[in-house]
Design an enzyme around this catalytic site. Sequence first.
Site, PDB file in Angstrom:
ATOM      1  N   LYS A  12      53.484 -51.148   4.056  1.00  0.00           N
ATOM      2  CA  LYS A  12      53.967 -52.487   4.426  1.00  0.00           C
ATOM      3  C   LYS A  12      55.328 -52.699   3.763  1.00  0.00           C
ATOM      4  O   LYS A  12      56.085 -51.735   3.648  1.00  0.00           O
ATOM      5  CB  LYS A  12      52.963 -53.575   4.019  1.00  0.00           C
ATOM      6  CG  LYS A  12      51.547 -53.268   4.480  1.00  0.00           C
ATOM      7  CD  LYS A  12      50.661 -54.469   4.415  1.00  0.00           C
ATOM      8  CE  LYS A  12      49.236 -54.042   4.687  1.00  0.00           C
ATOM      9  NZ  LYS A  12      48.379 -55.151   5.039  1.00  0.00           N
ATOM     10  N   GLU A  97      49.720 -57.786  11.552  1.00  0.00           N
ATOM     11  CA  GLU A  97      50.785 -58.606  10.947  1.00  0.00           C
ATOM     12  C   GLU A  97      51.969 -58.734  11.899  1.00  0.00           C
ATOM     13  O   GLU A  97      52.636 -59.767  11.949  1.00  0.00           O
ATOM     14  CB  GLU A  97      51.196 -58.004   9.589  1.00  0.00           C
ATOM     15  CG  GLU A  97      50.112 -58.235   8.549  1.00  0.00           C
ATOM     16  CD  GLU A  97      50.016 -57.202   7.456  1.00  0.00           C
ATOM     17  OE1 GLU A  97      50.963 -56.419   7.256  1.00  0.00           O
ATOM     18  OE2 GLU A  97      48.953 -57.159   6.795  1.00  0.00           O
ATOM     19  N   GLY A 173      43.891 -56.895   3.706  1.00  0.00           N
ATOM     20  CA  GLY A 173      44.535 -57.461   2.518  1.00  0.00           C
ATOM     21  C   GLY A 173      43.747 -58.596   1.883  1.00  0.00           C
ATOM     22  O   GLY A 173      44.265 -59.314   1.032  1.00  0.00           O
ATOM     23  N   GLY A 232      46.050 -49.918   3.353  1.00  0.00           N
ATOM     24  CA  GLY A 232      47.204 -50.704   2.902  1.00  0.00           C
ATOM     25  C   GLY A 232      47.268 -50.728   1.385  1.00  0.00           C
ATOM     26  O   GLY A 232      47.735 -49.788   0.739  1.00  0.00           O
ATOM     27  N   GLY A 233      46.750 -51.803   0.801  1.00  0.00           N
ATOM     28  CA  GLY A 233      46.844 -52.017  -0.643  1.00  0.00           C
ATOM     29  C   GLY A 233      46.478 -50.808  -1.486  1.00  0.00           C
ATOM     30  O   GLY A 233      47.197 -50.460  -2.431  1.00  0.00           O
TER      31      GLY A 233
END
Length: 247
Positions: A12, A97, A173, A232-233
């Site tokens: 991201k 997103e 997220g 992601g994270g």
Amino acid sequence: MDKKLYLIGNFKMNMNMASIKPYLEDLKKVADNTNNAVGICVPYVYLPYVSETLKDSKALYGVQNMHFKDSGAYTGEVSADMLLDFATKLVVIGHSERREYYNETDEAVNLKVKKCLEKGLTPIVCFGEKLEEREAGTYKELIERQVSAALEGIEEESIKDIIFAYEPVWAIGTGKTATSDEAEDAIYYAKSIISAKYGKQIKSIMLYGGSLKPSNANELLSKPSIDGGLIGGACLKMEDFESIIAN
Ligand code: PEP
């Protein structure tokens, strides 16, 4: 686990040059020592450095968006040919997103998927419902709409060149993960939409994404329909990403 998994990190709008340098050194070691396909999707600005650093590694790399036109007056956009200048392989398309904050439509997703396929890039096509649709029990209709729209006009022989990612928006997220049964059920359903369109013999690659982390990875990734994860994270810390890959 003996199936080969796709484990793709999505940075991201995170990381910087100072953090990417040691990260890539570790990534090379991890990717070269596993039978799983490991990759990262980075912000555009890091692409020259990432492509140079990973050129002799098994690690795959890519970006998080792309325009569907070849060139022109599209300020701020990046074309497929520009990505190919840096031997890019992966392009995330239709991430929630982008759908939410940049009005990315199903039609744009379809055009981007077509452009990726035309240019030999691998689209990672994201789809998944919001919390309202999950709670209202209409999420399968949403999955059907997004998957069918993304594949409009795409031939059967191209399905093997696409990676799909089921990413329930309520799990991205948020720290809230879909249970392994919920993820399996949605992915099985999405695969059945593709089989209904192209025939039972068709095989599609489908990842799960949404707060995937070392503590839940094994359970999710051992489900029969799940071919890997979009992360992601947890990909930002190599220790966590490595632990998902190694297990
Ligand atoms: C994602 O960005 O695609 C994603 C799944 O994020 P997270 O793992 O942080 O939920």
